[in-house]
Design an enzyme around this catalytic site. Structure first.
Site, PDB file in Angstrom:
ATOM      1  NE  ARG A  46      -8.078 -27.048  19.340  1.00 25.33           N
ATOM      2  CZ  ARG A  46      -6.892 -26.949  19.568  1.00 25.33           C
ATOM      3  NH1 ARG A  46      -5.838 -27.200  18.722  1.00 25.33           N
ATOM      4  NH2 ARG A  46      -6.556 -26.535  21.073  1.00 25.33           N
ATOM      5  CE  LYS A 144      -3.021  -8.495  29.865  1.00 24.63           C
ATOM      6  NZ  LYS A 144      -2.995  -9.406  31.002  1.00 24.63           N
ATOM      7  CG  ASP A 173      -7.414  -3.128  30.561  1.00 22.48           C
ATOM      8  OD1 ASP A 173      -7.531  -3.652  31.954  1.00 22.48           O
ATOM      9  OD2 ASP A 173      -6.243  -2.922  30.340  1.00 22.48           O
ATOM     10  CG  HIS A 174      -9.758  -7.907  33.999  1.00 20.17           C
ATOM     11  ND1 HIS A 174      -8.337  -8.087  33.641  1.00 20.17           N
ATOM     12  CD2 HIS A 174      -9.780  -7.917  35.479  1.00 20.17           C
ATOM     13  CE1 HIS A 174      -7.634  -8.344  34.583  1.00 20.17           C
ATOM     14  NE2 HIS A 174      -8.431  -8.366  35.840  1.00 20.17           N
ATOM     15  CE  LYS A 178      -9.457  -5.380  38.429  1.00 18.41           C
ATOM     16  NZ  LYS A 178      -9.543  -6.538  39.410  1.00 18.41           N
ATOM     17  CD  GLU A 212      -1.320  -9.944  40.236  1.00 18.14           C
ATOM     18  OE1 GLU A 212      -2.181 -10.717  40.033  1.00 18.14           O
ATOM     19  OE2 GLU A 212      -0.418  -9.809  39.319  1.00 18.14           O
ATOM     20  CG  ASP A 231       0.548 -10.166  32.751  1.00 27.49           C
ATOM     21  OD1 ASP A 231      -0.346 -10.603  31.905  1.00 27.49           O
ATOM     22  OD2 ASP A 231       0.490 -10.279  34.164  1.00 27.49           O
ATOM     23  CG  HIS A 236      -4.452  -4.498  33.820  1.00 33.08           C
ATOM     24  ND1 HIS A 236      -5.429  -4.709  32.800  1.00 33.08           N
ATOM     25  CD2 HIS A 236      -4.229  -6.148  34.107  1.00 33.08           C
ATOM     26  CE1 HIS A 236      -5.655  -6.081  32.314  1.00 33.08           C
ATOM     27  NE2 HIS A 236      -4.645  -6.777  33.417  1.00 33.08           N
ATOM     28  CE  LYS A 331       1.493 -12.235  37.714  1.00 33.90           C
ATOM     29  NZ  LYS A 331       0.245 -12.049  37.571  1.00 33.90           N
TER      30      LYS A 331
HETATM   31  C1  BG6 Z   1      -4.319 -10.205  34.108  1.00 32.18           C
HETATM   32  C2  BG6 Z   1      -2.796 -10.544  34.305  1.00 32.18           C
HETATM   33  O1  BG6 Z   1      -4.612  -9.207  33.033  1.00 32.18           O
HETATM   34  O2  BG6 Z   1      -4.488  -9.421  35.304  1.00 32.18           O
HETATM   35  C3  BG6 Z   1      -2.359 -11.217  35.318  1.00 32.18           C
HETATM   36  O3  BG6 Z   1      -2.620 -11.340  32.831  1.00 32.18           O
HETATM   37  C4  BG6 Z   1      -2.981 -10.674  36.807  1.00 32.18           C
HETATM   38  O4  BG6 Z   1      -1.130 -11.621  35.496  1.00 32.18           O
HETATM   39  C5  BG6 Z   1      -4.360 -10.246  36.486  1.00 32.18           C
HETATM   40  O5  BG6 Z   1      -2.776 -11.651  37.818  1.00 32.18           O
HETATM   41  C6  BG6 Z   1      -4.779  -9.464  37.701  1.00 32.18           C
HETATM   42  O6  BG6 Z   1      -6.043  -9.325  37.739  1.00 32.18           O
HETATM   43  P1  BG6 Z   1      -7.042  -8.944  39.024  1.00 32.18           P
HETATM   44  O7  BG6 Z   1      -8.156  -8.613  38.682  1.00 32.18           O
HETATM   45  O8  BG6 Z   1      -6.975 -10.256  39.985  1.00 32.18           O
HETATM   46  O9  BG6 Z   1      -6.143  -7.852  39.886  1.00 32.18           O
END
Ligand code: BG6
Length: 482
Positions: A46, A144, A173-174, A178, A212, A231, A236, A331
């Site tokens: 934007r 997501k 979905d990252h 990995k 985390e 989340d 994941h 977390k």
């Molecule tokens: C994200 C979540 O999809 O994945 C975050 O929204 C999380 O809350 C993150 O911290 C973790 O990803 P990674 O690759 O650091 O384990």
């Protein structure tokens, strides 16, 4: 191997994800020679910005988030040369003519990355189609959260399906990008050793932990509406569970793999309320200003959203009947550590003296940090003592096995974006998978609301609430050390 030339439009091109992940990933693939020099990256957002000021923003982002960018000064200059900017209104008409003009070539792959709020997915898809940009060379990439429950996910899928075919939709979905996650498939399906034992007859239980140390940071507003279940677990952790539990697909191709994953999700048993524990982290006693408690961090003193969840579930099929799957994520936990552990059963009978010791084989797949796979094997304790058994790791830590130059480390986003260009959907979630995952998570979340469940507090940098440990102790098991 370089991919074909492409045009990639990043909607939300000035946003956090673009600056932290998408642009650095593209730059690294550019330096590696995989992204062709004739590719074009078009940031779209934007803000009123010139090409020059956008390029400057990208350069700053790369310096901040792509360590080593400076040492590639020539490559950085060339990379910035393929970047341009369009000011665009996702809900209106401004900027679309200009974007259409930029995307002219017929035979190039066109990818549109929706790095924006889900409420804009529909309007963007509609305008892409309206301007003739949704042809069969076009692909869209969506991030997501893909909905917040089954109903919203269905609505999103239906909206996207109006303008794009499923083969054009890449839901990221990252975790699937990995390195170790793919190695998990190589280990399972590339070795004779494991697959015959990969079932309830030999496996005692399976644990998946994604811990985390960070808190919710600046994402409090989003996070408090989501919670750990939405989340992390719905996407994941469930994706990891699918890859562990699925039947061997006939081929390593997108639909063969995703069909098998879908069967796992559909076979998941509902989770009993006493098989799930929720938590919220406390403040760091030594530095509560920097690391406040969850409720303070999200600015909602009465929040009932969980920053931790641990649960036990079962998969109702022949392979896994009776084998518990324990999942946990949170977390502000003790360490940053993501690990999947396959805990095998004890040998059926010990031929050694009772005090010789007895161990279970554990195959642990470490996603981060220190990616690698370890198999615990029982051997005789060396030395003159009698027959005493100890557990030693057969270590396949990649950095050690392959040496410092042996394996190129590729970030999840690098791999996934290149897969989009190559048109390979194997590591992306199909619409029906996402819906099935919500179908399983919805009743759990609804149950909390109906029962007025309040998450249990847990200490900052701990293993989560005590009740999480009890979940396994009750079953005469224990969580693996984080
Ligand atoms: C994200 C979540 O999809 O994945 C975050 O929204 C999380 O809350 C993150 O911290 C973790 O990803 P990674 O690759 O650091 O384990």
């Amino acid at each position: 191997i370089p991919v074909d030339p492409f045009d990639l439009v990043v909607f939300g091109g000035t946003g956090d994800l673009a600056r932290r992940k998408i642009l650095p990933a593209l730059f690294r693939r550019f330096c590696a020679g995989q992204m062709p020099e004739t590719a074009r990256i078009i940031g779209a957002a934007r803000s009123d910005m010139s090409d020059a000021s956008y390029t400057q923003m990208v350069a700053d982002a790369l310096r901040e988030f792509s360590p080593g960018a400076q040492s590639h000064a020539d490559r950085l200059r060339d990379f910035l040369g393929v970047i341009s900017y369009v000011r665009i209104d996702a809900m209106g008409e401004a900027g679309w003519a200009e974007l259409t003009q930029k995307i002219t070539s017929v035979d190039r792959v066109e990818a549109y990355y929706f790095s924006v709020a889900p409420s804009l997915f529909g309007p963007l898809a509609e305008r892409l189609q309206g301007h003739g940009l949704a042809d069969r060379n076009a692909r869209i990439v969506v991030e997501k959260p893909f909905g917040r429950d089954l109903e919203t996910a269905k609505a999103l899928n239906a909206t996207l399906a109006r303008y794009f075919d499923e083969t054009q939709i890449y839901r990221i979905d990252h975790y699937l990008g990995k390195e170790t996650v793919q190695n998990l498939m190589a280990v399972r399906f590339g070795n004779m050793l494991f697959e015959p034992l990969w079932n309830s007859q030999f496996v005692d239980h399976i644990q998946i932990t994604v811990a985390e140390t960070v808190g919710v940071g600046g994402r409090g507003e989003y996070y408090d509406r989501a919670g750990a279940m939405r989340d992390m677990v719905q996407n994941h952790l469930m994706q990891l569970l699918c890859l562990i539990a699925m039947e061997p697909p006939a081929r390593f191709d997108p639909d063969a793999v995703r069909d098998e994953k879908l069967k796992v999700i559909r076979a998941l048993e509902p989770v009993e309320p006493h098989h799930i524990v929720r938590g919220q982290y406390n403040a760091d006693p030594d530095d509560a200003d920097t690391y406040p408690d969850y409720r303070t961090a999200v600015g909602n003193p009465r929040s009932r959203t969980e920053s931790f969840v641990a649960l036990k579930t079962h998969i109702a099929n022949w392979r896994w009947a009776g084998t518990p799957f324990y999942l946990r994520t949170g977390k502000r936990m003790r360490e940053r550590s993501s690990e999947i552990s396959i805990v095998f059963k004890e040998t059926p009978h010990s031929i050694f003296a009772e005090d010789a010791g007895r161990h279970r084989n554990v195959l642990s797949i470490k996603l981060q940090p220190n990616e690698g796979i370890t198999l615990g094997v029982t051997i005789k304790e060396p030395g003159p003592g009698g027959m005493r058994l100890i557990d030693v790791p057969l270590d396949m830590t990649f950095a050690e096995a392959l040496g410092p130059d042996g394996g190129e480390t590729v970030d999840a986003y690098e791999r996934l974006i290149m897969d989009v260009i190559r048109g390979n959907q194997t590591l992306f979630m199909r619409g029906d998978e996402v819906e099935a995952a919500w179908d399983w998570t919805d009743p759990i979340i609804q149950g909390w609301t109906d029962r007025g469940d309040v998450p249990k507090p847990y200490d900052s940098l701990s293993d989560g609430p005590d009740a999480s440990a009890q979940l396994l102790v009750r079953d005469k098991r224990e969580w693996r050390k984080i």
